[in-house]
Design a protein around this motif. Sequence first.
Motif, PDB file in Angstrom:
ATOM      1  N   GLY A 285       0.787  -1.228   0.000  1.00  0.00           N
ATOM      2  CA  GLY A 285       0.000   0.000   0.000  1.00  0.00           C
ATOM      3  C   GLY A 285       0.812   1.268   0.000  1.00  0.00           C
ATOM      4  N   VAL A 286       2.144   1.189  -0.242  1.00  0.00           N
ATOM      5  CA  VAL A 286       2.961   2.390  -0.241  1.00  0.00           C
ATOM      6  C   VAL A 286       2.442   3.389  -1.275  1.00  0.00           C
ATOM      7  N   GLN A 287       2.436   4.671  -0.906  1.00  0.00           N
ATOM      8  CA  GLN A 287       1.948   5.721  -1.801  1.00  0.00           C
ATOM      9  C   GLN A 287       2.894   6.919  -1.749  1.00  0.00           C
ATOM     10  N   PRO A 288       3.038   7.625  -2.879  1.00  0.00           N
ATOM     11  CA  PRO A 288       3.783   8.891  -2.838  1.00  0.00           C
ATOM     12  C   PRO A 288       3.149   9.833  -1.810  1.00  0.00           C
ATOM     13  N   GLY A 289       3.995  10.522  -1.062  1.00  0.00           N
ATOM     14  CA  GLY A 289       3.511  11.418  -0.009  1.00  0.00           C
ATOM     15  C   GLY A 289       3.527  10.789   1.369  1.00  0.00           C
ATOM     16  N   ASP A 290       3.674   9.441   1.444  1.00  0.00           N
ATOM     17  CA  ASP A 290       3.817   8.812   2.757  1.00  0.00           C
ATOM     18  C   ASP A 290       5.034   9.414   3.471  1.00  0.00           C
ATOM     19  N   GLU A 291       4.902   9.644   4.766  1.00  0.00           N
ATOM     20  CA  GLU A 291       5.982  10.258   5.546  1.00  0.00           C
ATOM     21  C   GLU A 291       6.602   9.199   6.457  1.00  0.00           C
ATOM     22  N   SER A 305       9.860  11.932   2.957  1.00  0.00           N
ATOM     23  CA  SER A 305       8.636  11.643   2.199  1.00  0.00           C
ATOM     24  C   SER A 305       8.926  10.697   1.034  1.00  0.00           C
ATOM     25  N   VAL A 306       7.970   9.814   0.770  1.00  0.00           N
ATOM     26  CA  VAL A 306       8.049   8.939  -0.408  1.00  0.00           C
ATOM     27  C   VAL A 306       7.705   9.784  -1.632  1.00  0.00           C
ATOM     28  N   GLU A 307       8.642   9.892  -2.554  1.00  0.00           N
ATOM     29  CA  GLU A 307       8.409  10.693  -3.747  1.00  0.00           C
ATOM     30  C   GLU A 307       7.877   9.807  -4.873  1.00  0.00           C
ATOM     31  N   ALA A 308       7.274  10.443  -5.868  1.00  0.00           N
ATOM     32  CA  ALA A 308       6.736   9.697  -7.012  1.00  0.00           C
ATOM     33  C   ALA A 308       7.842   8.846  -7.638  1.00  0.00           C
ATOM     34  N   GLY A 309       7.585   7.582  -7.833  1.00  0.00           N
ATOM     35  CA  GLY A 309       8.564   6.643  -8.370  1.00  0.00           C
ATOM     36  C   GLY A 309       9.187   5.772  -7.302  1.00  0.00           C
ATOM     37  N   ASP A 310       9.294   6.316  -6.062  1.00  0.00           N
ATOM     38  CA  ASP A 310       9.879   5.527  -4.974  1.00  0.00           C
ATOM     39  C   ASP A 310       9.028   4.296  -4.660  1.00  0.00           C
ATOM     40  N   GLU A 313      10.190   1.031  -6.038  1.00  0.00           N
ATOM     41  CA  GLU A 313      11.534   0.557  -5.690  1.00  0.00           C
ATOM     42  C   GLU A 313      11.489  -0.335  -4.455  1.00  0.00           C
ATOM     43  N   ASP A 314      12.493  -1.213  -4.361  1.00  0.00           N
ATOM     44  CA  ASP A 314      12.657  -2.038  -3.157  1.00  0.00           C
ATOM     45  C   ASP A 314      14.163  -2.226  -2.914  1.00  0.00           C
ATOM     46  N   PRO A 315      14.732  -1.595  -1.910  1.00  0.00           N
ATOM     47  CA  PRO A 315      14.056  -0.777  -0.899  1.00  0.00           C
ATOM     48  C   PRO A 315      13.524   0.545  -1.481  1.00  0.00           C
ATOM     49  N   ILE A 316      12.564   1.132  -0.749  1.00  0.00           N
ATOM     50  CA  ILE A 316      11.986   2.400  -1.197  1.00  0.00           C
ATOM     51  C   ILE A 316      13.061   3.477  -1.223  1.00  0.00           C
ATOM     52  N   PHE A 317      13.829   3.573  -0.151  1.00  0.00           N
ATOM     53  CA  PHE A 317      15.017   4.432  -0.110  1.00  0.00           C
ATOM     54  C   PHE A 317      15.865   4.002   1.076  1.00  0.00           C
TER      55      PHE A 317
END
Length: 619
Positions: A285-291, A305-310, A313-317
């Motif tokens: 359920g990860v979404q851009p804008g998640d903090e 913040s999760v940016e568009a495109g993240d 990815e795995d890992p997200i960052f």
Amino acid sequence: MCTSNALIRRHSHRAPRALVPPVLPTALVDGLLPAALLTAPIPVTFPVWDDAVEGDYYQLLLDNVLVGVQGQLPANPIPGTELTLDIPVDSLTGAQDGNHTLAYLSRRFIGGTPNVSAATPIVFDRQAPGGSLLSPLIFPRVVNDGLTSDELTAMADVLVGEVPAYFDIKLGDVIQTYWAGQKGPEHTVQQAEVPGGGTQPERIMIGFTRVYLEALGDIKEDVYYVITDRAGNISVDSEPVAFQLALHESAVDLPAPIIAQADDRVISDADAKQSVSVDIPAYDGVQPGDEVTLYWGANSLPMQSVEAGDENEDPIFTLLVNYATVALTPDGDVDVYYEVRRNTLLFGTSAVKTVNVVLDLPGPVSPEKPIIRGASTNPDDTDNVIDENDYLQPATAIIAWKSGFIEDDQISLFWGQQPVPVLYRIKLSDVTAAADLSLTVPNALISNEGTGTDIRVNYTVTHTGNPKTTYSASQSVIVRRKGELPGGENGLQPPEFQRVTENGGIGAILNPDGATLLVKPYENIKTGDVLNFTFLGWKGLFEGPQVPEATYTFTTEPLTEQQTREDYEFTVPDANLRLICFGRAEAMFKINSITGPATSGIAKVFIDMVTPGEGCAKP
């Protein structure tokens, strides 16, 4: 020139002024007396009247009835001198709540002629607002079964409650709300909300914001309010409302963070010095804008913040935990996890990854900055300021005791850029006492570094056999000496009164628009200096009471470069001089400068604004 303290009193041919109303220093601006003061005598002041003589009587009148003790004037009464009488307690307790009048009677000692002053209105109020019952807050019906996030959004993120009309509502009542025992928003009653004049009063509405409600959590607790009126009377608690909050969705479980450097479960000093890499794995359920906020033990990293495109990815960052953050936690097991918030609400919390931190640094973890104290004993001495009284003396460095200190730890205190530190080796007795350490900083170290507004002082901890060094936080210290302050070694000269008579006085002819004072450019004057002038006045040439109303203060704007080269003038208004009328005055100024504060000498002058036959009134 005046050579005697004796003054001649001549009879005035002017009509005496009416007796001025009495003053109650403890009353509010509209005469309301705080209820807490009504159990003790209330002081009342008024001035000695014109043509008063020794032996004249005076007494208070409450609602035209004489109360309290009768006073009698001493020898040589001076008109305008403040007199004080008390409203006795029995008169206060015997008076009903509501509006009253207070005056005073004066009666001639010889002739017996009485006169009554103008009256001062006063108000007694010992009635708690609301009486014995306050109705509960009224909330919208839609929230009777609880308040959800969507419902609060539909209310523009503010839940509004109405305070029902209550007994004895008055302008200025303060309504304080409580939710689960915690203070909520408060409201001060306005004139439009008080019944009167045949108009329908406005409803009293109090708003609870989303930020406040979310901080309470999803709870079912009582909401109530308490009212305090302007007299200080406190109401009973209102009837409570049991209210259910349901603003947070259930948080989901997220996968634990991944820490490659802890494959062996250990974060060493070498790992920490490279910064520890923490991967945030992809979660459902990860979404851009998640903090995302990562927690290293009890310490959090800045939110990312999760940016568009993240989200693809795995890992997200990957987040980097620096050495300072790792060192905040004592050696041993540390729980690492992260939280995700969506639209400021908690979306989920990860499983915990436990790592074993072994930094093995000497001394305590993150030792506090030292505190520096000068040697002088001035009552206004401030920590971490070496002022002109301290500059030629040694200083003291206070090092807070920490449990990480052990016997034979070597402390090296560094003062600014000086290469040679102050050394101290911890003794067994220090460990036993566990008290703060005091190190003497030699004056040579201070004077060699010189003055400044941000001299950095810190210390290190080392231990024989341990190659590492622990560094304390850095303390900013102000160091100044007198020669660099405004006025230099000789200090600031007093301001100079201009247009003074040959007998050393300020008179109405030479000073029709006020008294002008001059400050010449002083040693060490700086652009940005701010001058704070003070003028004080007293009745009588050599002795007599101060005239507080004649006090005049003036603060300049920061000086420009042009102003640092010019004389600076300021004027005490004519009205202040005439309040003194015939007496004396003093003037001085203080300077706030980047180099430090300084105070001038005091300029003294006689004041005589009397026009023969007309007194001190402005012609």
